[in-house]
Design an enzyme around this catalytic site. Sequence first.
Site, PDB file in Angstrom:
ATOM      1  CG  PHE A  65       9.386  17.898  40.606  1.00 14.33           C
ATOM      2  CD1 PHE A  65       8.229  18.571  40.982  1.00 14.33           C
ATOM      3  CD2 PHE A  65      10.137  17.263  41.590  1.00 14.33           C
ATOM      4  CE1 PHE A  65       7.819  18.600  42.315  1.00 14.33           C
ATOM      5  CE2 PHE A  65       9.739  17.290  42.922  1.00 14.33           C
ATOM      6  CZ  PHE A  65       8.572  17.960  43.284  1.00 14.33           C
ATOM      7  CG  ASP A 123      17.149  18.307  39.692  1.00 15.74           C
ATOM      8  OD1 ASP A 123      17.582  17.243  40.179  1.00 15.74           O
ATOM      9  OD2 ASP A 123      16.100  18.855  40.078  1.00 15.74           O
ATOM     10  CE  LYS A 143      13.561  11.815  43.514  1.00 16.11           C
ATOM     11  NZ  LYS A 143      12.360  11.385  44.182  1.00 16.11           N
TER      12      LYS A 143
END
Length: 408
Positions: free
Chosen positions: A143, A228, A257
């Site tokens: 993702f 990532d 995040k």
Amino acid sequence: MADNQNTQTVTRETFNDVMVPNYNPAQMIPVKGEGSRVWDQQGKEYIDFAGGIAVNCLGHCHPVMVSALKQQSEKLWHLSNVFTNEPAIRLAKRLVETTFADRVYFANSGAEANEAALKLARRWALEEHNEDKQQIIAFSKGFHGRTFFTVTVGGQPAYSEGFGPKPGGIEHVPYNDIDALRELISDKTCAVMMEPLQGEGGVVPPDADFVKQVRELCDQHQALLIFDEVQTGFGRTGTLYAYEQFDVMPDILTTAKSLGGGFPIGAMLATEAVAAHLKPGTHGSTYGGNPLACAVSEAVLNFVNTKEVLDGVKSREQWLKEQLNAIGERYGVFKEVRGKGCLIGAELSDSYAGRAKDFMLAGQEHGVMVLIAGANVLRFTPSLIIPEDDVKEGLQRLEKAVAQVVAQ
Ligand code: PLP
């Protein structure tokens, strides 16, 4: 008083009336958070193992973040990139000092950081090699965000379908299948993008040596390796970035995040040679490097990047795993408890396959917020400094929720 806050009563029904229907949030509306506890409109308390999906690395309203935000909010809020600002330069300098990277690009989210990384990789390949070197390889169930480029690079086709023609040149192989990658990669590969531990895809760690072998294949074919670390980064797995544990360095790394601890910010970190290809005017963002976001992020970095906090993450991994394994054994609900640091997944046993959401909802009833990662995995991404008592109490509440689902 010229203060128009809180004058309207809003409920979950109001959400249904006014919001685009792409989300289906919990029925309760949280209104206050402190540390790893959250209270809803009715005053009911929850222990927060969700952490805003791996964002609230210092819990809710940590004094270090509140103070940084308050101080910056009285100095300067926004300029755009027509001007630079001190918090952005300071944060970039700290990130360069603490990682493999020589250069930093600021964005506002994980998807935007990844979008920048993918565009940079394509630009690098065009300028350093030729226009045949366009292929981007990523991993099934990975993702990377919801912009059209990043969602197509993500390995869940359901998320990218239904929007017309997709960006091209993107292919996928199964995670942990080095032979499949070896077969697909070639000198036409521009970049391989991967999570050093898949989060959304079910909390799936890489096999020993997988990450190293991916790096070797990239080197053989002069392809860039993009990590990532939007979910794994900023202390979540017990080191500032997860790559440090694999003895492998990427060419580009994306982070978001926990980077802002709850204030929206993302960043792309890159080596000098690669970063040089984003020349003036090639990419940008109005808000990227916003002083409020960067001031908060620097405060979070200074707090998180200490032995005390990072060692504490490893203790939390142990507490969570031990107690989740015990619950799993008592009720026969978990097949495997896995993950690293404060990114833990409990895969449901076959008799409860597909029912992760039932456990999540029962958890909310019993006062504990957990996440799911697909239909079979309960996911725990709490604050990196969640107190031991909150872990214990939260898992006691979860056990009640598990007992309820099992009894049904
Ligand atoms: N990359 C990874 C690994 C993620 O887990 C996420 C979000 O869950 C993203 C990218 C997208 O980040 P954002 O939602 O901030 O765009």
